[in-house]
Write an enzyme that holds these catalytic residues in place. Sequence first.
Site, short mmCIF file in Angstrom:
data_model
loop_
_atom_site.label_atom_id
_atom_site.label_comp_id
_atom_site.label_asym_id
_atom_site.label_seq_id
_atom_site.Cartn_x
_atom_site.Cartn_y
_atom_site.Cartn_z
N GLU A 199 0.69 -1.18 -0.04
CA GLU A 199 -0.03 0.05 0.16
C GLU A 199 0.96 1.48 -0.10
O GLU A 199 1.90 1.25 0.54
CB GLU A 199 -0.87 -0.10 1.26
CG GLU A 199 -1.57 1.19 1.49
CD GLU A 199 -2.88 1.48 0.31
OE1 GLU A 199 -3.67 2.10 0.67
OE2 GLU A 199 -2.86 0.83 -0.61
N ASP A 255 -2.41 -5.05 0.67
CA ASP A 255 -1.82 -3.88 1.53
C ASP A 255 -0.57 -4.46 2.03
O ASP A 255 0.67 -3.54 1.92
CB ASP A 255 -2.51 -3.60 2.48
CG ASP A 255 -3.95 -2.87 2.11
OD1 ASP A 255 -3.83 -2.00 1.22
OD2 ASP A 255 -4.88 -3.28 2.62
#
Length: 252
Positions: A80, A108
């Site tokens: 992310e 992420d």
Amino acid sequence: MEDFVRQCFNPMIVELAEKAMKEYGEDPKIETNKFAAICTHLEVCFMYSDFHFIDERGESIIVESGDPNALLKHRFEIIEGRDRTMAWTVVNSICNTTGVEKPKFLPDLYDYKENRFIEIGVTRREVHIYYLEKANKIKSEKTHIHIFSFTGEEMATKADYTLDEESRARIKTRLFTIRQEMASRGLWDSFVSPKEVKRQLKKDLRSQEPCAGLQTKVSRRTSPALKTLEPMWMDSNRTAALRASFLKCQKK
């Protein structure tokens, strides 16, 4: 809301959020609630990975002060916060190196200890509703899901919370602080619009599909930090700077 975001989040987080929004043609000055949500999600992802390493025996350890021993490996890879092209490059590299299945959607984080991708969620709604949304979108038990709320609740795949309780408590405390600071400025109600949430819930419930085999459990226990992306990991000076930023809201 925009002023609040710029005051209460680390400038590097703000910059990453602005870049992410502009990549999708969104304006942080107009979609200020989304701006705040993206900054919050980024900070949780970075805090999730902070201070966690793997030692030479393959055990997960926490190192909070000074530069870590060169023999230690960072437990989490941060995906992310990168632009989509670079993020997919990182994911492909991990898959080629570890042999794990490539996810359909960008996750992420990657956990080198558990050998799995992680999807982090931060919600203003009920954690179980948001968990189901994530699970229905991903449709893969290979990607681990961990949801946090602003009320201290959390939910994770098979009730496996990955981190120790103290690390999770740090995240919950930060989220609660953000909520308090928004409320003190009269921003919380607009950040969590009841009408908007109700419409979204109806839409979500209509589109939901069964999530067979996904064991979940809600934790109601309520018990800083930012890694640079290039280079990936933070030195002690940057950690200290972010700690000061982390406390900024509370001191106001």
